[in-house]
Design a protein around this motif. Structure first.
Motif, PDB file in Angstrom:
ATOM      1  N   SER A  90      -5.759 -14.733  28.646  1.00 28.58           N
ATOM      2  CA  SER A  90      -4.343 -14.696  29.004  1.00 28.58           C
ATOM      3  C   SER A  90      -3.952 -13.251  29.295  1.00 28.58           C
ATOM      4  CB  SER A  90      -3.499 -15.239  27.847  1.00 28.58           C
ATOM      5  OG  SER A  90      -2.119 -14.993  28.072  1.00 28.58           O
ATOM      6  N   ARG A 111      -3.339 -24.936  29.399  1.00 25.98           N
ATOM      7  CA  ARG A 111      -4.354 -24.189  28.650  1.00 25.98           C
ATOM      8  C   ARG A 111      -5.229 -25.105  27.795  1.00 25.98           C
ATOM      9  NH1 ARG A 111      -4.143 -18.612  25.130  1.00 25.98           N
ATOM     10  NH2 ARG A 111      -6.240 -18.841  24.283  1.00 25.98           N
ATOM     11  N   ASP A 156       2.165 -19.040  33.156  1.00 27.43           N
ATOM     12  CA  ASP A 156       2.412 -20.449  32.881  1.00 27.43           C
ATOM     13  C   ASP A 156       1.099 -21.045  32.371  1.00 27.43           C
ATOM     14  OD1 ASP A 156       2.894 -23.158  32.895  1.00 27.43           O
ATOM     15  OD2 ASP A 156       3.768 -23.215  34.894  1.00 27.43           O
ATOM     16  N   GLU A 157       1.049 -21.323  31.080  1.00 26.27           N
ATOM     17  CA  GLU A 157      -0.192 -21.802  30.454  1.00 26.27           C
ATOM     18  C   GLU A 157      -0.045 -23.221  29.931  1.00 26.27           C
ATOM     19  OE1 GLU A 157      -1.566 -18.780  27.727  1.00 26.27           O
ATOM     20  OE2 GLU A 157      -1.535 -17.228  29.291  1.00 26.27           O
ATOM     21  N   ILE A 158       0.698 -24.045  30.671  1.00 24.33           N
ATOM     22  CA  ILE A 158       0.952 -25.403  30.210  1.00 24.33           C
ATOM     23  C   ILE A 158      -0.313 -26.266  30.241  1.00 24.33           C
ATOM     24  CG2 ILE A 158       1.619 -26.419  32.442  1.00 24.33           C
ATOM     25  CD1 ILE A 158       4.034 -27.662  30.762  1.00 24.33           C
ATOM     26  N   SER A 199       9.277 -26.324  30.084  1.00 27.26           N
ATOM     27  CA  SER A 199       8.917 -24.968  30.515  1.00 27.26           C
ATOM     28  C   SER A 199       9.488 -24.658  31.896  1.00 27.26           C
ATOM     29  CB  SER A 199       7.393 -24.798  30.519  1.00 27.26           C
ATOM     30  OG  SER A 199       6.789 -25.703  31.418  1.00 27.26           O
ATOM     31  N   THR A 224       4.832 -22.509  27.949  1.00 33.59           N
ATOM     32  CA  THR A 224       4.018 -23.706  27.806  1.00 33.59           C
ATOM     33  C   THR A 224       4.910 -24.847  27.342  1.00 33.59           C
ATOM     34  OG1 THR A 224       1.931 -24.597  26.956  1.00 33.59           O
ATOM     35  CG2 THR A 224       3.281 -23.380  25.398  1.00 33.59           C
TER      36      THR A 224
END
Length: 430
Positions: free
Chosen positions: A211, A199, A195-197, A89, A224
């Protein structure tokens, strides 16, 4: 332009060098997930090792479909044609900055690479603090004011970036804050990159997760990957979900043009394994649940050690990070406190100013994910243990931390006694 080694990677290399030289250093500076690869993923990677073609720039159809399903199961119906894959990402974020253009608003503090990447593409980041007690999302009211000010000065501001949950603070922004930011983004025509790495590593599953794509889908890009939830940092694979409006197709064309000149295509064998992972099979869902639990348990235990010496530490809510404030010790700002912790007490952390924070503030980023053991076997035991804090290696690491922090606190008390000897109690002789 001066380009330096990423602060996280530089700290990791310095600590590993010290360890090879025989120093005892507690490694709390590197955001690696610190867990073994699930056997099912290793099997799929090995089975795909003969895949050596470049493949589509946007990523293999199977991976894009799997990623679309991943988001759909999280309430975001996704067109696979608006999914773009890349070698991590991090690479996708860089490509997006190039494709979107203009200056970008970032939370303060925020992950070290955001501002660095903006500098690399010739953009000027605008750092805006998060609301008190939160992290990862800049205060929407301040965003509006800063963007208007920058535009009045002739700057082009095109986007705002958020991290949910956050690195470095470990906090998750409140839904209302995300809604407010979406309103500001619409008013000012800003693209939102989220950036939802982390989550899938929110510690408490009952904690509400919103989100920006839930509330402003027409202007939100999600990135992600699998480096955190499934500990695949070295495999370098990431995915991006582009806006499902007219602008999404235009952004896709620009992003693919960038990708075609930088990475051509993600590694084909890794894509096949990643497609399996993004399908959320039961065995990997269980692994992620165990990881989430371990990260949360150890992060809270580490927080307790900092709180014991009077540090202010927001309760971690996701990932494996904490952001202690040691200003009460009055031993200097972030650079000084980081140096003292490493050189005098064998504790490696990252200084807050590496994340855009004020260097005069004694805030540091702590990552707990390398406390789980030195071997894959120990880490697997940590992952499945009913009480990981009682495992000898984790207990020893926490004891090392406690001792170092208490010694650090004593340094402060000694300094006070030297400056103010009248404050030292006089012994009483009966």
């Amino acid at each position: 332009m001066t380009v330096t080694l990423s602060a996280t990677l530089a700290a990791n290399e310095d600590i590993e060098r010290r360890r090879r030289a025989g120093e005892r250093v507690l490694h709390l500076a590197f955001g690696e997930a610190g867990l073994p690869v699930h056997p099912a993923l290793r099997e799929r990677l090995a089975a795909a090792s003969g895949s050596n073609g470049y493949g589509p720039v946007s990523g293999a159809p199977a991976l894009r479909s799997a990623a679309a399903g991943y988001w759909a199961r999280r309430g975001l119906p996704t067109d696979p044609e608006l999914v773009v894959c890349g070698p991590g990402s991090k690479s996708l974020l860089y490509g997006l900055l190039l494709a979107i253009g203009g200056d970008i608003v970032l939370p303060m503090p925020s992950w070290v690479s955001y501002a660095a990447q903006a500098d690399l593409v010739g953009a000027r980041p605008i750092l805006v603090p998060a609301p008190p007690g939160e992290g990862g999302v800049p205060d929407p009211d301040l965003v509006a004011a800063e963007v208007r000010l920058a535009r009045s000065q002739g700057r082009t501001v095109s986007s705002v970036l958020v991290t949910l949950p956050d690195n470095p603070t470990g906090r998750l922004a409140m839904p209302e804050t995300v809604h407010r930011l979406a309103r500001v983004a619409r008013e000012l025509d800003l693209m939102i990159i989220t950036d939802e790495i982390y989550r899938d590593l929110v510690h408490d599953s009952s904690l509400p997760f919103t989100s920006p794509a839930d509330v402003a889908p027409e202007r939100t890009v999600i990135t992600t990957g699998l480096s955190k939830s499934l500990a695949l940092g070295g495999w370098r694979i990431g995915v991006a979900r582009l806006p499902h409006e007219a602008g999404g197709q235009a952004l896709r064309r620009k992003l693919l043009a960038v990708a075609s000149e930088i990475w051509s295509a993600p590694a084909a064998p890794v894509q096949e394994a990643a497609a399996y992972a993004f399908d959320d099979p039961a065995e990997l869902a269980e692994r992620i649940a165990l990881s989430r639990r371990l990260h949360g348990v150890v992060a809270r235990a580490v927080r307790d050690r900092f709180v014991e010496i009077g540090a202010s530490v927001p309760m971690p809510q996701g990932g494996f990070y904490l952001y202690p404030d040691l200003s009460h010790l009055r031993l200097g700002g972030a650079p000084e406190i980081t140096r003292i912790l490493l050189e005098d007490h064998g504790i490696g952390v990252l200084p807050g100013h590496a994340f855009g924070d004020d260097p005069a503030a004694a805030r540091v980023r702590v990552a707990v994910s390398l406390l789980y053991g030195e071997s894959a076997e120990a880490r697997l035991i940590s992952l499945t243990s009913a009480d990981p804090l009682q495992l000898p290696w984790i207990a020893a690491n926490l004891d090392h931390l406690s001792m170092g922090l208490k010694e650090l606190s004593l340094v402060r008390h000694s300094a006070v006694r030297e400056r103010h000897p009248a404050l030292v109690p006089t012994p009483c002789h009966g």
